[in-house]
Design a protein around this motif. Structure first.
Motif, short mmCIF file in Angstrom:
data_model
loop_
_atom_site.label_atom_id
_atom_site.label_comp_id
_atom_site.label_asym_id
_atom_site.label_seq_id
_atom_site.Cartn_x
_atom_site.Cartn_y
_atom_site.Cartn_z
N ARG A 52 1.16 -1.35 -0.22
CA ARG A 52 -0.34 0.37 -0.03
C ARG A 52 0.84 1.44 -0.13
NH1 ARG A 52 -6.07 0.19 0.37
NH2 ARG A 52 -6.34 -1.75 0.62
N PRO A 53 0.82 2.36 -0.95
CA PRO A 53 1.37 3.68 -1.00
C PRO A 53 0.58 4.45 -0.48
CG PRO A 53 0.53 3.12 -3.01
CD PRO A 53 0.25 1.78 -2.06
N PHE A 54 1.30 5.47 0.60
CA PHE A 54 0.68 6.26 1.39
C PHE A 54 1.83 7.69 1.81
CE2 PHE A 54 2.80 3.34 4.24
CZ PHE A 54 3.89 4.56 4.98
N SER A 55 1.28 8.30 2.03
CA SER A 55 1.92 9.33 2.60
C SER A 55 1.96 9.74 3.68
CB SER A 55 1.01 10.71 2.09
OG SER A 55 1.92 12.35 2.43
N ILE A 62 2.83 6.71 11.05
CA ILE A 62 3.72 6.24 10.51
C ILE A 62 5.03 7.36 10.03
CG2 ILE A 62 4.75 4.14 9.21
CD1 ILE A 62 1.26 3.34 9.00
N ARG A 63 5.06 6.79 10.43
CA ARG A 63 7.14 7.63 9.70
C ARG A 63 8.33 6.31 9.49
NH1 ARG A 63 10.73 11.57 13.64
NH2 ARG A 63 10.57 12.06 11.50
N VAL A 64 8.91 7.09 7.96
CA VAL A 64 9.51 6.43 7.17
C VAL A 64 10.62 6.69 7.00
CG1 VAL A 64 9.75 5.19 4.71
CG2 VAL A 64 7.16 5.74 5.61
N LEU A 65 11.84 5.75 7.10
CA LEU A 65 13.53 6.43 7.27
C LEU A 65 13.90 5.24 6.47
CD1 LEU A 65 15.69 7.39 8.95
CD2 LEU A 65 16.01 5.81 10.10
N ASP A 66 14.83 6.02 5.87
CA ASP A 66 15.91 5.46 4.19
C ASP A 66 17.02 5.26 5.01
OD1 ASP A 66 17.56 5.44 2.80
OD2 ASP A 66 16.57 5.96 0.78
N TRP A 110 14.42 11.23 6.64
CA TRP A 110 12.86 10.79 6.98
C TRP A 110 12.21 10.81 5.27
CZ3 TRP A 110 11.60 8.32 11.00
CH2 TRP A 110 12.37 7.94 11.89
N LYS A 111 11.58 10.05 5.29
CA LYS A 111 10.68 10.29 3.99
C LYS A 111 9.10 10.25 4.04
CE LYS A 111 11.52 7.43 0.78
NZ LYS A 111 11.48 6.33 -0.10
N THR A 112 8.57 11.82 3.09
CA THR A 112 7.10 11.98 3.61
C THR A 112 5.73 10.40 3.04
OG1 THR A 112 7.37 13.38 1.47
CG2 THR A 112 7.96 14.40 3.48
N SER A 113 6.37 10.04 2.11
CA SER A 113 5.61 9.00 1.03
C SER A 113 6.76 7.66 2.15
CB SER A 113 5.12 9.55 0.36
OG SER A 113 6.34 9.98 -0.82
N ASN A 117 -4.41 10.73 6.97
CA ASN A 117 -5.00 9.93 8.10
C ASN A 117 -4.85 8.48 7.61
OD1 ASN A 117 -6.25 8.28 10.12
ND2 ASN A 117 -8.28 10.03 8.94
N LEU A 118 -3.53 7.28 7.83
CA LEU A 118 -3.63 6.42 7.51
C LEU A 118 -4.64 5.44 7.87
CD1 LEU A 118 0.18 6.06 7.55
CD2 LEU A 118 -1.48 6.95 6.06
N THR A 119 -6.04 5.74 8.87
CA THR A 119 -6.60 4.34 9.55
C THR A 119 -7.29 4.26 7.76
OG1 THR A 119 -8.20 6.07 9.96
CG2 THR A 119 -6.53 5.20 12.04
N ALA A 120 -7.08 4.61 7.15
CA ALA A 120 -7.84 3.61 5.86
C ALA A 120 -6.94 2.90 5.00
CB ALA A 120 -7.74 5.70 4.52
#
Length: 865
Positions: free
Chosen positions: A87-90, A419-423, A429-432, A94-97
Motif C-alpha cells: 500500500r502506498p501512502f503519504s 507512521i514515519r518512513v526512514l531511508d 525521513w521521507k514523507t511518503s 489519515n492512515l486509518t484508511a
C-alpha cells in the motif's frame, strides 16, 4: 501445543479496506483520526504487519470541521489492525484508511474475556503465524480475565505436514506448568528462518500473580524485574513448544529493552539493547520508585550489550564504544551489509524512563557489529516518540508505527505522523512510501568511516576495538557464518491502488438495531463459496452424464449409413442384452440391411390377439455345446411383402440376459397373429432336438409365386452346427397390422416329428399314434426321423411355439397338450398354389405376433396412423 478441544476459535471475519477505527461515535462525528497508539505489540507475517492492543486514542472529527476531545475506547471489538507493504501512502494522510482489521472474536461481538485488549506484551511468530503473550489488562469486575496459562494465537498460513480443511483463524494455546502469561514490559524478537521467537525479561507482580494496568493495588501491578527468557519453538505447527529459561546472574533484567535477532553463528544470536530499572510507567503516579538507582544501572544497558547464542544457549556480555545512554521504549531493526561482513542495528526514539514530560529521543543510532561501535546517523526535529514499533518493508527502509509523544504540560498531544518512513542508507525521513521504489541496503558513510570497507560491505573492523571480544567463545560465534539460504524474503511488493483518505470512516447508522440483527458479515462470502462449489459440481455431473450418454450411443451401434436401426429396436435390445454391441456371436454372418417402412407390410384381415402362455425360464447366457447332440438351427422369419431387399444390419444376440419367451412376451406382437391361415409353412432344415438361447438374426429370402420375398430370420446354432441352407419359399399371407410367424401353425404329429419321435413328415396327414405321457423333460438322444407310408421328408420344419393359453397336460412347451381332433383344425394350403393339401394333424394357433411398432419404434400403427 494448540488445544484441540477448543479447535478453531473464529475464522477471519473482517478484512476491511478501511479500518473500523473508533468503536463509538459522537452524534455529529463524521470521521476519526488515530492520535496516539501507546505500547502496541506487532509482528510481520510475510508482506503484512499485524498490530494489536495498546492504548489507542482517537480524535473525533465533527461535521462543523472541528475536533472533539481525544478518546480511548479500549478496543471493545478486539480488532487486530493490519498494514500491507504493497500500500502506498503519504505520512500526512489519515492512515486509518489503509489499515485492515481482523477481529479476534465474531464481528460485532465484544471481546470481553475471550480476547480482551492488552497493553504492552508481545506478538511472537514466524512467517505463517503468531502468538500473543504477556501484557496488561484493565482491572474490571465486568468479566473474569483469561487464565494464567492461556494465550491466543493466529494462524494465517499452514506449514509442515498438510492439514486438510485449514482456514486462517484464531486458536487458544496452553502454556506449560512452569510458565505464566503474567508478564509485561519485556522485549521480543523473532527468527522466522529458525521458526523461533523469544520474550526477554520484563516486569511481574510480587507473587507471579495477575497483573493489570498500574493502579493503587500494588499486588496487582508489575513492579518486580523478571529474570527469564521465554522461547517459543514453532518448528511443528499445532505442536509449538514453550520453554522458560532463567537468566544468568550476570545478565540483568529490565523493563522495555529492545531485542533483535542477528544472523551470526549456526542459529543466530540475540542482542539486547537499552531498557531501564525502576521505570516511571510502572507506577500509577508516573514517577520512578527509585530514580537514583535507575540512573546508576540503566545507562549500562547501552554501553555493555548482552548477547545470547541460540545454538548453544549461552549468554555473553560485550562492551561497546560510545552510545546514546539511558533509553527505553524505543525500537530497533537489523540491516545486514550486502556481504554479511557487518550488521547495522538501528535504534530510534524512546526516553529515559524517568519522566514522560521531558523531551523524548528523536535521534537515530546505529550499533555496528562485530566492531560494537555506536554511531549517531540522524538527529530529529519533531520531538521524538516512545512506545512504538519498527519494521523493515525493504532492505533500505524502516517504518516507525504508532507510539506517543511526551506529555506537554500534562495534556495529551497527538502524533504528527502515525507512521514515519526512514531511508536507512541516507538516514533521512521521507514523507511518503512507494512500494515500487526500493534498493539494497548500503551502509551510511558515517558508519563506514568507523568500520572501514565500503557501503556494500568489506568491513575491516571485524572485532571490538581496542578491547577485542570479551571471550574467545563469543569470537568463535562471530567467526561462524550463518546459512543465509534459510532466510526467505517476500519483497518486492506489487503496488496496490491508493485509497481515498479524505474521509476514511463513516459514522454507524443510528437507525440500525444494535441487538445484532441483520445478515452477518461472514455470510455472503461463505454463501458465495458454497454456491460456487455447488455450481462447479453440477457442471461436472452434467459433463459426466453427457459423456456416458455419448458412450452408450456409440456402443448401441449404427448402420453403415450412420443412422440408428430403429426397426425392431425392442427385439434388438433383447438380443444385445448386457453385452457390448461390438461383441460378435459365433454364428453371426455379415450382411447388409436397410430400414423398412410401414408400406412394406401387406394388409390382411385383422385378428384378435391371443394371450401367451407362460414358458419356463430357459435362460442360457453363453453358447452351450451338448455332448453328442447334432447341430441344428431354427429361423423365425419376418416377410417383406413388397419384395424389397432388406439390408439392415443384423442385431446381435450374445450373452443376453433375456430368454426367448421374455422377448416374445415383452417386445413382440406376434402373439396377436391369426390363429390359423392358409399359408403353407416352409422352413429351413431342422435336425436334432437340442435348443439354446444363443441366437442371431440374418436375412433370408423366400419365393412366393413369381416374386421374391425378403425375410429376416433368427437362427440359433449350437457349436459346430452347419450354416443354415438358403432361404426357402414362404407364404406371404399377413394380417393387417401384424405378421404371422407361422412357427406354431403345425400339427401335433409335426411337433412330434420335430422331437424325433414321430414317423411322419410335416406334410403327412396321417395321425400316427403318440405317447401321451412323453413329457419331453429330458433331452432325448438323437433319433432318425420317420417318414410316413408313401411319403418322404420333403421339407424341414420349424421348432414349434409355446403352448396356447388354456392348454393343459404338457410338461414342456413342445408337448404342451394332446392333439385335437383333425376336424377341429383347418387345413393349410400349399404356399403359392392355393391348393389344399392332405389333411394334417391338428394345427395350433400361433401365439407369436408382431406389429410395426416393433419395427419402427416410433409409436405409429401398421397402417401408418
Amino acid at each position: 501445543m494448540i488445544r484441540t478441544g477448543l479447535g478453531l476459535l473464529t475464522a477471519v471475519t473482517a478484512f476491511s479496506a478501511v479500518a473500523k477505527g473508533q468503536a463509538t461515535w459522537d452524534k455529529n462525528q463524521v470521521n476519526t483520526t488515530l492520535c496516539q497508539w501507546q505500547q502496541l505489540r506487532a509482528h510481520v507475517v510475510r508482506d503484512t504487519v499485524y498490530m494489536d492492543g495498546g492504548r489507542m486514542w482517537w480524535l473525533p472529527g465533527l461535521s462543523d470541521g472541528s475536533y472533539a476531545t481525544a478518546v480511548n475506547d479500549h478496543n471493545p471489538l478486539g480488532l487486530v489492525y493490519t498494514l500491507n507493504f504493497s500500500r502506498p501512502f503519504s505520512t500526512t494522510d489519515n492512515l486509518t484508511a489503509i489499515f485492515g482489521a481482523v477481529s479476534k472474536v465474531s464481528e460485532g461481538t465484544a471481546a470481553k474475556n475471550l480476547a480482551p485488549n492488552y497493553v504492552d506484551g508481545a506478538m511472537l511468530g514466524n512467517h505463517e503465524e503468531w502468538f500473543l503473550y504477556g501484557g496488561l489488562l484493565r482491572e474490571t469486575k465486568e468479566f473474569s480475565p483469561p487464565a494464567a496459562a492461556n494465550v491466543l494465537a493466529y494462524q494465517k498460513y499452514q506449514y509442515g505436514v498438510q492439514k486438510d480443511g485449514f482456514l486462517p483463524g484464531f486458536v487458544y494455546d496452553d502454556l506449560p506448568e512452569d510458565m505464566t502469561r503474567y508478564l509485561a514490559y519485556g522485549a521480543s524478537a523473532a527468527a522466522p528462518s529458525e521458526n523461533k521467537a523469544w520474550y526477554f525479561s520484563g516486569l511481574r507482580a510480587q507473587g507471579y500473580g495477575p497483573i493489570y494496568e498500574p493502579g493503587f493495588n500494588e499486588t496487582l501491578t508489575a513492579t518486580n524485574v523478571s529474570n527469564t527468557l521465554i522461547t517459543l519453538d514453532m518448528a511443528t505447527q499445532l505442536q509449538e513448544v514453550w520453554k522458560n529459561d532463567t537468566l544468568p546472574a550476570d545478565i540483568p533484567g529490565r523493563a522495555n529493552p529492545e531485542l533483535v535477532w542477528v544472523p551470526v553463528g549456526k542459529q543466530g544470536i540475540l542482542v539486547a539493547l537499552g531498557g531501564v530499572v525502576f521505570p516511571d510507567f510502572s507506577s500509577h503516579l508516573s514517577k520512578s520508585p527509585n530514580e537514583a538507582e535507575s540512573k546508576a544501572q540503566s545507562p549500562g544497558f547501552m554501553s555493555t550489550i548482552d548477547i545470547y547464542d541460540v545454538e548453544s544457549g549461552t549468554w555473553y556480555r560485550q562492551p561497546t564504544t560510545g552510545g546514546p545512554g539511558q533509553l527505553t521504549r524505543g525500537c530497533a531493526v537489523v540491516a545486514p551489509a550486502q556481504d554479511y561482513s557487518s550488521f547495522s542495528i538501528y535504534y530510534y526514539g524512546g526516553y529515559s524512563g524517568l519522566s514522560q514530560t521531558q523531551p523524548f529521543n528523536d535521534d537515530v543510532w546505529v550499533l555496528s557489529i562485530p566492531s560494537f561501535t555506536w554511531t549517531k546517523v540522524a538527529e530529529g526535529t519533531t520531538g521524538g516518540r516512545a512506545g512504538h514499533k519498527c519494521f523493515m518493508p525493504y532492505p533500505n527502509q524502516m517504518f516507525v508505527i504508532g507510539g506517543y509523544p511526551p506529555l506537554a504540560g500534562g495534556s495529551l498531544t497527538c502524533l504528527r505522523e502515525t507512521i514515519r518512513v526512514l531511508d536507512l542508507t541516507t538516514s533521512t525521513w521521507k514523507t511518503s512510501y512507494d512500494p515500487s521504489k526500493w534498493a539494497n541496503y548500503t551502509i551510511p558513510e558515517a558508519v563506514v568511516g568507523k568500520i572501514g570497507g565500503s557501503p556494500t560491505g568489506g568491513a575491516t573492523a571485524t572485532a571490538p576495538s581496542p578491547s577485542g571480544f570479551a571471550s574467545t567463545a563469543l569470537a568463535a560465534v562471530f567467526a561462524e557464518k550463518y546459512p543465509t539460504t534459510k532466510i526467505v524474503n517476500y519483497y518486492p511488493y506489487k503496488p496496490q491502488a491508493a485509497n481515498n483518505n479524505t474521509n476514511p470512516d463513516l459514522p454507524p447508522d443510528t437507525n440500525v438495531d444494535s441487538g445484532g440483527g441483520g445478515v452477518p458479515a461472514f455470510l455472503p462470502p461463505v454463501l458465495g463459496v458454497v454456491l460456487g462449489l455447488m455450481f462447479l459440481t453440477m457442471i461436472a455431473v452434467l459433463i459426466l452424464l453427457w459423456r456416458r450418454r455419448k458412450l452408450l450411443r456409440r456402443r448401441g451401434g449404427q448402420s453403415e449409413a450412420g443412422t440408428e436401426d430403429t426397426n425392431g429396436h425392442r427385439i434388438m435390445s433383447w438380443m444385445r442384452g448386457q453385452t457390448n454391441s461390438e461383441t460378435k456371436a459365433g454364428t453371426v454372418v455379415s450382411s447388409d440391411e436397410t430400414t423398412s417402412s410401414p408400406d412394406d407390410l401387406e394388409s390382411v384381415a385383422p385378428v384378435h390377439p391371443q394371450s401367451m402362455a407362460e414358458m419356463m425360464n430357459t435362460e442360457i447366457r453363453h453358447p452351450v455345446e451338448l455332448p453328442g447332440a447334432p447341430p441344428f438351427s431354427f429361423s423365425i422369419s419376418r416377410y417383406n411383402a413388397d419384395q424389397k431387399a432388406d439390408t439392415s444390419p443384423r442385431p446381435e444376440l450374445h450373452d443376453t440376459g433375456l430368454s426367448h419367451v421374455d422377448v416374445l412376451n415383452r417386445y413382440s406382437h406376434l402373439s396377436k397373429a391369426i390363429a390359423s391361415h392358409n399359408s403353407s409353412l416352409h422352413t429351413s432344415d431342422f435336425s436334432g432336438t437340442h435348443q439354446t438361447d444363443h441366437a442371431s438374426v440374418t436375412p433370408s429370402s423366400a419365393s412366393v409365386g413369381t416374386g421374391t420375398i425378403q425375410a429376416r430370420h433368427m437362427s440359433v446354432e449350437l457349436p459346430g452346427a452347419p450354416v443354415p441352407p438358403s432361404p426357402v419359399p414362404a407364404s406371404a399371407a399377413t394380417v393387417r397390422g401384424y405378421i404371422p410367424s407361422g412357427i406354431s401353425n403345425i400339427s401335433e404329429r409335426d411337433r412330434a416329428h420335430l422331437r424325433t419321435i414321430s414317423d411322419t413328415t410335416v406334410s403327412s396327414v396321417a395321425s400316427a399314434p403318440r405317447d401321451a405321457n412323453d413329457a419331453g423333460g429330458a433331452i432325448p438322444e438323437e433319433q432318425e426321423p420317420v417318414t410316413p407310408a408313401g411319403g418322404t421328408l420333403s421339407s424341414p420344419v420349424l421348432p414349434i411355439s409355446p403352448p396356447t393359453q388354456g392348454e393343459t397336460g404338457a410338461s414342456d412347451y413342445i408337448s404342451s397338450g394332446a392333439a385335437a381332433p383333425a376336424s377341429a383344425k383347418s387345413t393349410p394350403s400349399r404356399a403359392g398354389t392355393g391348393q389344399n393339401s392332405s389333411p394334417t394333424s391338428p394345427l395350433r394357433r400361433s401365439v407369436f405376433h408382431e406389429s410395426r411398432e416393433d419395427m419402427t419404434d416410433t409409436g405409429v400403427g401398421p397402417s401408418g396412423k
